[in-house]
Design a protein around this motif. Structure first.
Motif, PDB file in Angstrom:
ATOM      1  N   VAL A  21      10.725  10.577   2.941  1.00  0.00           N
ATOM      2  CA  VAL A  21       9.389  10.738   3.524  1.00  0.00           C
ATOM      3  C   VAL A  21       8.324  10.731   2.434  1.00  0.00           C
ATOM      4  O   VAL A  21       7.254  10.114   2.585  1.00  0.00           O
ATOM      5  CB  VAL A  21       9.333  12.034   4.358  1.00  0.00           C
ATOM      6  CG1 VAL A  21       7.906  12.358   4.785  1.00  0.00           C
ATOM      7  CG2 VAL A  21      10.240  11.909   5.584  1.00  0.00           C
ATOM      8  N   ALA A  70       5.383   7.881   2.112  1.00  0.00           N
ATOM      9  CA  ALA A  70       3.965   8.250   2.058  1.00  0.00           C
ATOM     10  C   ALA A  70       3.266   7.550   0.891  1.00  0.00           C
ATOM     11  O   ALA A  70       2.141   7.047   1.031  1.00  0.00           O
ATOM     12  CB  ALA A  70       3.824   9.763   1.932  1.00  0.00           C
ATOM     13  N   LYS A  71       3.923   7.459  -0.262  1.00  0.00           N
ATOM     14  CA  LYS A  71       3.339   6.761  -1.410  1.00  0.00           C
ATOM     15  C   LYS A  71       3.147   5.274  -1.104  1.00  0.00           C
ATOM     16  O   LYS A  71       2.114   4.686  -1.433  1.00  0.00           O
ATOM     17  CB  LYS A  71       4.241   6.915  -2.632  1.00  0.00           C
ATOM     18  CG  LYS A  71       4.331   8.317  -3.196  1.00  0.00           C
ATOM     19  CD  LYS A  71       5.296   8.334  -4.382  1.00  0.00           C
ATOM     20  CE  LYS A  71       5.536   9.735  -4.888  1.00  0.00           C
ATOM     21  NZ  LYS A  71       6.535   9.749  -6.002  1.00  0.00           N
ATOM     22  N   VAL A  90       0.104   5.176   1.593  1.00  0.00           N
ATOM     23  CA  VAL A  90      -1.210   5.696   1.193  1.00  0.00           C
ATOM     24  C   VAL A  90      -1.687   5.099  -0.123  1.00  0.00           C
ATOM     25  O   VAL A  90      -2.890   4.861  -0.316  1.00  0.00           O
ATOM     26  CB  VAL A  90      -1.168   7.235   1.108  1.00  0.00           C
ATOM     27  CG1 VAL A  90      -2.503   7.787   0.641  1.00  0.00           C
ATOM     28  CG2 VAL A  90      -0.792   7.840   2.458  1.00  0.00           C
ATOM     29  N   ALA A 149      -1.708   8.978  -3.230  1.00  0.00           N
ATOM     30  CA  ALA A 149      -0.902   9.595  -2.179  1.00  0.00           C
ATOM     31  C   ALA A 149      -0.789  11.102  -2.403  1.00  0.00           C
ATOM     32  O   ALA A 149      -0.588  11.548  -3.532  1.00  0.00           O
ATOM     33  CB  ALA A 149       0.492   8.983  -2.155  1.00  0.00           C
ATOM     34  N   VAL A 163       4.121  15.423  -0.905  1.00  0.00           N
ATOM     35  CA  VAL A 163       4.733  15.899   0.334  1.00  0.00           C
ATOM     36  C   VAL A 163       5.743  16.979  -0.033  1.00  0.00           C
ATOM     37  O   VAL A 163       6.737  16.714  -0.715  1.00  0.00           O
ATOM     38  CB  VAL A 163       5.427  14.750   1.089  1.00  0.00           C
ATOM     39  CG1 VAL A 163       6.167  15.287   2.308  1.00  0.00           C
ATOM     40  CG2 VAL A 163       4.405  13.703   1.508  1.00  0.00           C
ATOM     41  N   THR A 223       4.169  16.352   8.072  1.00  0.00           N
ATOM     42  CA  THR A 223       4.486  17.105   6.861  1.00  0.00           C
ATOM     43  C   THR A 223       3.347  18.072   6.566  1.00  0.00           C
ATOM     44  O   THR A 223       2.363  18.135   7.307  1.00  0.00           O
ATOM     45  CB  THR A 223       4.696  16.171   5.657  1.00  0.00           C
ATOM     46  OG1 THR A 223       3.418  15.727   5.166  1.00  0.00           O
ATOM     47  CG2 THR A 223       5.545  14.964   6.031  1.00  0.00           C
ATOM     48  N   VAL A 244       0.532  15.206   5.260  1.00  0.00           N
ATOM     49  CA  VAL A 244       0.252  13.907   5.873  1.00  0.00           C
ATOM     50  C   VAL A 244       1.127  13.726   7.104  1.00  0.00           C
ATOM     51  O   VAL A 244       2.227  14.281   7.188  1.00  0.00           O
ATOM     52  CB  VAL A 244       0.505  12.761   4.851  1.00  0.00           C
ATOM     53  CG1 VAL A 244       1.967  12.706   4.448  1.00  0.00           C
ATOM     54  CG2 VAL A 244       0.026  11.412   5.369  1.00  0.00           C
ATOM     55  N   GLU A 245       0.614  12.967   8.074  1.00  0.00           N
ATOM     56  CA  GLU A 245       1.400  12.611   9.254  1.00  0.00           C
ATOM     57  C   GLU A 245       1.770  11.132   9.155  1.00  0.00           C
ATOM     58  O   GLU A 245       0.905  10.272   8.993  1.00  0.00           O
ATOM     59  CB  GLU A 245       0.606  12.853  10.533  1.00  0.00           C
ATOM     60  CG  GLU A 245       1.399  12.526  11.799  1.00  0.00           C
ATOM     61  CD  GLU A 245       0.596  12.766  13.066  1.00  0.00           C
ATOM     62  OE1 GLU A 245       0.630  13.904  13.565  1.00  0.00           O
ATOM     63  OE2 GLU A 245      -0.075  11.816  13.527  1.00  0.00           O
ATOM     64  N   LEU A 246       3.063  10.858   9.253  1.00  0.00           N
ATOM     65  CA  LEU A 246       3.566   9.489   9.159  1.00  0.00           C
ATOM     66  C   LEU A 246       4.091   9.042  10.509  1.00  0.00           C
ATOM     67  O   LEU A 246       4.706   9.823  11.235  1.00  0.00           O
ATOM     68  CB  LEU A 246       4.702   9.405   8.133  1.00  0.00           C
ATOM     69  CG  LEU A 246       4.391   9.887   6.714  1.00  0.00           C
ATOM     70  CD1 LEU A 246       5.652   9.870   5.866  1.00  0.00           C
ATOM     71  CD2 LEU A 246       3.309   9.031   6.088  1.00  0.00           C
ATOM     72  N   ALA A 282       0.035   6.126   8.056  1.00  0.00           N
ATOM     73  CA  ALA A 282      -0.154   7.489   7.528  1.00  0.00           C
ATOM     74  C   ALA A 282      -1.576   7.931   7.781  1.00  0.00           C
ATOM     75  O   ALA A 282      -2.519   7.134   7.700  1.00  0.00           O
ATOM     76  CB  ALA A 282       0.159   7.538   6.041  1.00  0.00           C
TER      77      ALA A 282
END
Length: 207
Positions: A106, A110-111, A114, A149, A152, A168, A171-173, A206
């Protein structure tokens, strides 16, 4: 850089998916032999865990997106995410998990979304040298060039539907499971192309 060993895995990832996919509420395809369409990988900063997203289908069914992680030991508190174990001819026993609940996957997803860090380059060990491995698909994000990013730290909640939503602490993915659909995702979007799919297709977002 992801190192891909010349090795056998028993049972194979696709064999495990053949049993696991029909148990998912978001899976909308026939039962049968799972075929790999394409894949992309992320790097584990520590180099210990495999982070791979498979695009698969059964017969003429839709292409589904399945994030997986490959670990050398069980992930604490993640029994419900375990697809199964497999014997790797080089690395030994591997625990294979649904990556949507693995904090390491996760964080790297995210990286990629974002900060548009892309996918890992892949190499194969051949004797005493490393040979580049051809990537089977391309991914890119619409993030601005200077985006950073967020770290997380913990997964707070997973809604394992179509699409799958991972909340998380920062952030929301959202991960699209069925890639023949075109969901309206908000925030920064990750898209991909692969052989037979030249138009960029939304993979995740994201916010």
């Amino acid at each position: 850089m992801a190192l891909i060993h010349q090795a056998t895995l028993r049972p194979s990832k696709l064999e495990l998916l053949s049993d696991w996919l029909p148990t998912r509420g978001w899976y909308d395809g026939p039962k049968g032999e799972v075929q790999r369409v394409a894949a992309y990988r992320f790097d584990d900063p520590a180099g210990a865990v495999g982070l791979e997203t498979l695009l698969v289908r059964v017969g003429d069914g839709p292409v589904h997106q399945v994030p997986l992680t490959y670990r050398g030991a069980p992930l604490a508190g993640a029994d419900d995410l375990l697809l199964g174990t497999a014997d790797h001819s080089v690395l030994g026993k591997r625990w294979i998990y649904d990556g949507t609940g693995d904090p390491l996957y996760v964080a790297e997803l995210a990286k990629a979304i974002v900060a548009n860090t892309g996918q890992a380059e892949q190499v194969t060990q051949v004797g005493d040298r490393l040979e580049p491995r051809e990537l089977t698909m391309s991914i890119s994000s619409n993030a601005p060039a200077d985006a950073v990013a967020p770290a997380v730290g913990a997964i707070v909640k997973i809604v394992d539907t179509e699409p799958t939503v991972i909340t998380t602490d920062t952030v929301e993915l959202t991960i699209v499971r069925r890639l023949d659909t075109t969901p309206e995702l908000t925030g920064t979007v990750l898209a991909g192309t692969w052989p037979g799919q030249d138009t960029p297709t939304t993979l995740a977002s994201a916010r």
